[in-house]
Design a protein around this motif. Structure first.
Motif, PDB file in Angstrom:
ATOM      1  N   UNK A   1      -8.084  33.507 -15.651  1.00 59.78           N
ATOM      2  CA  UNK A   1      -8.095  32.066 -15.392  1.00 59.78           C
ATOM      3  C   UNK A   1      -7.439  31.782 -14.039  1.00 59.78           C
ATOM      4  N   UNK A   2      -8.127  31.003 -13.208  1.00 56.35           N
ATOM      5  CA  UNK A   2      -7.557  30.624 -11.912  1.00 56.35           C
ATOM      6  C   UNK A   2      -7.164  29.149 -11.970  1.00 56.35           C
ATOM      7  N   UNK A   3      -5.889  28.887 -11.821  1.00 56.31           N
ATOM      8  CA  UNK A   3      -5.398  27.517 -11.962  1.00 56.31           C
ATOM      9  C   UNK A   3      -4.824  26.990 -10.652  1.00 56.31           C
ATOM     10  N   UNK A   4      -5.140  25.720 -10.367  1.00 53.27           N
ATOM     11  CA  UNK A   4      -4.471  25.014  -9.271  1.00 53.27           C
ATOM     12  C   UNK A   4      -3.461  24.091  -9.938  1.00 53.27           C
ATOM     13  N   UNK A   5      -2.304  23.918  -9.319  1.00 47.83           N
ATOM     14  CA  UNK A   5      -1.328  23.018  -9.937  1.00 47.83           C
ATOM     15  C   UNK A   5      -1.125  21.775  -9.079  1.00 47.83           C
ATOM     16  N   UNK A   6      -0.826  20.675  -9.748  1.00 46.72           N
ATOM     17  CA  UNK A   6      -0.402  19.461  -9.044  1.00 46.72           C
ATOM     18  C   UNK A   6       0.904  19.040  -9.706  1.00 46.72           C
ATOM     19  N   UNK A   7       2.009  19.227  -8.999  1.00 48.45           N
ATOM     20  CA  UNK A   7       3.317  18.900  -9.570  1.00 48.45           C
ATOM     21  C   UNK A   7       3.523  17.380  -9.607  1.00 48.45           C
ATOM     22  N   UNK A   8       3.069  16.705  -8.551  1.00 50.97           N
ATOM     23  CA  UNK A   8       3.264  15.259  -8.467  1.00 50.97           C
ATOM     24  C   UNK A   8       4.548  14.924  -7.728  1.00 50.97           C
ATOM     25  N   UNK A   9       4.644  13.681  -7.297  1.00 52.27           N
ATOM     26  CA  UNK A   9       5.747  13.278  -6.407  1.00 52.27           C
ATOM     27  C   UNK A   9       7.052  13.004  -7.139  1.00 52.27           C
ATOM     28  N   UNK A  10       6.980  12.232  -8.209  1.00 53.02           N
ATOM     29  CA  UNK A  10       8.195  11.599  -8.707  1.00 53.02           C
ATOM     30  C   UNK A  10       9.157  12.511  -9.453  1.00 53.02           C
TER      31      UNK A  10
ATOM     32  N   UNK B   1       9.480  -1.725 -11.055  1.00 55.84           N
ATOM     33  CA  UNK B   1      10.580  -1.484 -10.112  1.00 55.84           C
ATOM     34  C   UNK B   1      10.327  -2.149  -8.754  1.00 55.84           C
ATOM     35  N   UNK B   2       9.078  -2.153  -8.313  1.00 54.73           N
ATOM     36  CA  UNK B   2       8.768  -2.713  -6.996  1.00 54.73           C
ATOM     37  C   UNK B   2       9.004  -4.218  -6.935  1.00 54.73           C
ATOM     38  N   UNK B   3       8.930  -4.902  -8.071  1.00 59.42           N
ATOM     39  CA  UNK B   3       9.133  -6.353  -8.024  1.00 59.42           C
ATOM     40  C   UNK B   3      10.518  -6.788  -8.485  1.00 59.42           C
ATOM     41  N   UNK B   4      11.154  -6.012  -9.333  1.00 59.17           N
ATOM     42  CA  UNK B   4      12.509  -6.388  -9.731  1.00 59.17           C
ATOM     43  C   UNK B   4      13.372  -5.165 -10.003  1.00 59.17           C
TER      44      UNK B   4
ATOM     45  N   UNK C   1      12.965   3.658  -0.224  1.00 60.00           N
ATOM     46  CA  UNK C   1      13.781   2.682  -0.946  1.00 60.00           C
ATOM     47  C   UNK C   1      13.897   1.376  -0.177  1.00 60.00           C
ATOM     48  N   UNK C   2      13.888   1.474   1.141  1.00 57.90           N
ATOM     49  CA  UNK C   2      13.879   0.256   1.949  1.00 57.90           C
ATOM     50  C   UNK C   2      12.589  -0.530   1.679  1.00 57.90           C
TER      51      UNK C   2
ATOM     52  N   UNK D   1       0.816  -1.225   0.000  1.00 64.40           N
ATOM     53  CA  UNK D   1       0.000   0.000   0.000  1.00 64.40           C
ATOM     54  C   UNK D   1       0.843   1.265   0.000  1.00 64.40           C
ATOM     55  N   UNK D   2       2.119   1.126  -0.288  1.00 70.17           N
ATOM     56  CA  UNK D   2       2.989   2.303  -0.385  1.00 70.17           C
ATOM     57  C   UNK D   2       2.781   2.954  -1.756  1.00 70.17           C
ATOM     58  N   UNK D   3       2.566   4.264  -1.771  1.00 71.05           N
ATOM     59  CA  UNK D   3       2.356   4.965  -3.047  1.00 71.05           C
ATOM     60  C   UNK D   3       3.680   5.257  -3.763  1.00 71.05           C
ATOM     61  N   UNK D   4       4.801   5.005  -3.086  1.00 76.41           N
ATOM     62  CA  UNK D   4       6.154   5.377  -3.538  1.00 76.41           C
ATOM     63  C   UNK D   4       6.306   6.891  -3.708  1.00 76.41           C
TER      64      UNK D   4
END
Ligand code: SF4
Ligand code: SF4
Lengths: 179, 292
Positions: B144-153, B47-50, A80-81, A61-64
């Motif tokens: 125009x009024x904008x909200x931004x979502x940059x995101x995590x990665x 990536x999470x599996x290999x 990363x762990x 359930x980790x969103x990374x």
């Protein structure tokens, strides 16, 4: 433990954790699921109880999002762990179904998403180049990489685990029926 | 400004409006995009599996760009995260590099660590610059009024991504304001959209999404601006799902940054693919064109 943490570039140094809980209070998943506790993932792993983490459903359930890692005052690479633990879980045949599907699509097109007819027309309308519908080079490269790195073996194990589980359940049912 | 253009999986096959608008604004700004032929998926989805498979896939793409002698430009947070992480990991570990190269050799490829990877947004901000962008604006998106979502990665892990402040990102908002639009803050702005949990924990994925949409609605934004195909799909298609499941209609159009930039440059909405989104920005388009 060493055996899989080594795969993460750099040292995760989980022993430095002082259980402050910053990782947990920063975690989007933990906000909605009180049973999801990255702080416990860390302490369990540091104290040799990593099996409990690897075998838990919560691990997936980790969103990374990496927020825990970014904010950890001890510089522990928490996210990363977690991913390294997921890798280990996958090695034990515990990868969720989603990944088996992804691997299978990747082997068909070299990408995680295939080109459909509707999209081809839309692309044309927007003045975009036609995409290669039979991306042989791509598919060939991905297949070879998968062979070399053995990712498919992970899902044979998943299948094996599933079959063993079902067999066990069936046997239990039979026994119950016999009483 | 010449880059190897890495499109990834989802953009060319599903979010072609992002591709079309990016190509068109880059042309206006003199950024030359050289398509990478026969690139493969960046590896992020597995990536999470290999870890190993991921690393080889990412390194393959980096090696392709090295052959072209060009730095990589991508439109996707997942791709930029994958390629930059692999680049950093391989650069710092010669042993690992050797191992990965033994696989790449089978394709006549070699990773040498000679290219950098950037998100389009970073190229716009650093290579082109806000002032140059403003000069090209022909139809300011005033009102125009904008909200931004940059995101995590694209932001994290910060030590690898080196993109913007992970806690208080400002680049995207500055770029939005360069079009003449206003930006608004909202609680949970830097929180994850939940897309990565699709198929793993859909409950939490939707909870995260609703939390953000509610806050964006409260902030009275006309539009949500994204810079990642995964985030965009989560917000756009996710609204359809929420409407069906919970009978709640947010009706917040979700647009890729180059679409709004393209509109400000005076490029037609049909050419940008603005109407291909699930939540149609019809009202928004009307208001914008009325203001002309
Ligand atoms: S934030 Fe870091 S030090 Fe604090 S509990 Fe989490 S892992 Fe341990
Ligand atoms: S990376 Fe995973 S554990 Fe860390 S804050 Fe994000 S969801 Fe929580």
């Amino acid at each position: 433990m060493e055996r899989f943490l080594k795969e993460v570039p750099g040292d995760t140094g989980i022993n430095a954790c002082y259980q402050c809980g910053t990782c947990m209070s920063s975690c989007p998943t933990a906000k909605f699921d009180r049973k999801y506790r990255p702080r416990l993932f860390v302490i369990k792993t540091a104290s040799g109880r990593e099996d409990e983490v690897i075998k838990s459903d919560a691990l997936w359930s980790c969103t990374t999002c990496y927020t825990c890692q970014e904010r950890c005052p001890r510089g522990i690479k928490v996210a990363e762990m977690i991913m390294a633990m997921q890798n280990e879980a996958a090695r034990q045949g515990r990868a969720p179904e989603k990944f088996a599907r992804t691997v299978s699509v990747l082997q068909k097109s070299g990408l995680t998403s295939e080109l459909v007819g509707f999209v081809r027309k839309q692309r044309e309308k927007l003045g975009l180049d036609a995409l290669d519908a039979t991306p042989e080079v791509r598919v060939d490269v991905v297949k070879k990489i998968f062979d070399e790195t053995g990712i498919n073996r992970l899902f044979e194990k998943v299948k094996g685990r599933k079959e063993r589980k079902e067999k066990k359940e069936n046997e239990e049912k039979k026994e119950e029926g016999g009483v | 400004m010449r880059y190897a253009f890495y499109l990834g999986c989802v953009i060319p096959t599903r979010l072609f409006a992002y591709e079309a608008s990016s190509r068109k604004v880059c042309r206006e700004l003199g950024i030359e995009l050289v398509d990478m032929e026969d690139y493969i998926c960046c590896g992020t989805p597995i990536e999470a599996v290999s870890h190993r498979t991921w690393l080889v896939m990412a390194a393959y793409n980096l090696a392709l760009a090295e052959k072209m002698g060009l730095d990589i430009l991508t439109l996707c947070n997942g791709c930029v995260n994958s390629l930059k992480k692999a680049n950093a990991g391989l650069k710092e570990d010669p042993g690992l590099r050797k191992e990965i190269n033994s696989v790449l050799k089978k394709f006549g490829m070699e990773y040498r660590g000679r290219v950098e990877v950037k998100h389009l947004i970073k190229v716009l901000y650093e290579d082109v610059g806000i002032e140059e962008i403003k000069k090209k604006v022909k139809r300011p998106l005033t009102g125009l009024v904008a909200a931004s979502h940059v995101g995590c990665h694209v932001l994290k892990p910060g030590w690898v991504m080196q993109h913007d402040s992970p806690e208080r990102p400002k680049i995207l908002d500055e770029l939005i304001e360069a079009t003449g639009a206003k930006t608004v803050d909202y609680p949970y702005k830097t929180e994850c959209c939940g897309q990565t949990l699709r198929g793993l924990n859909d409950g939490i994925s939707l909870a995260l999404l609703q939390k953000k949409l509610g806050n964006i609605e409260d902030a009275k934004a006309d539009v949500l601006v994204t810079i990642c195909p995964a985030c965009n799909m989560q917000f756009d298609m996710g609204q359809m799902e929420i409407r069906q499941k919970f009978k709640k209609n947010y009706d917040i159009p979700v647009m890729h940054y180059p679409e709004i930039l393209g509109l400000a440059f005076g490029i037609g909405k049909e050419d940008l693919g603005v109407l291909t989104h699930k939540v149609k920005p019809t009202k928004l388009m009307k208001e914008l064109t009325n203001g002309l």
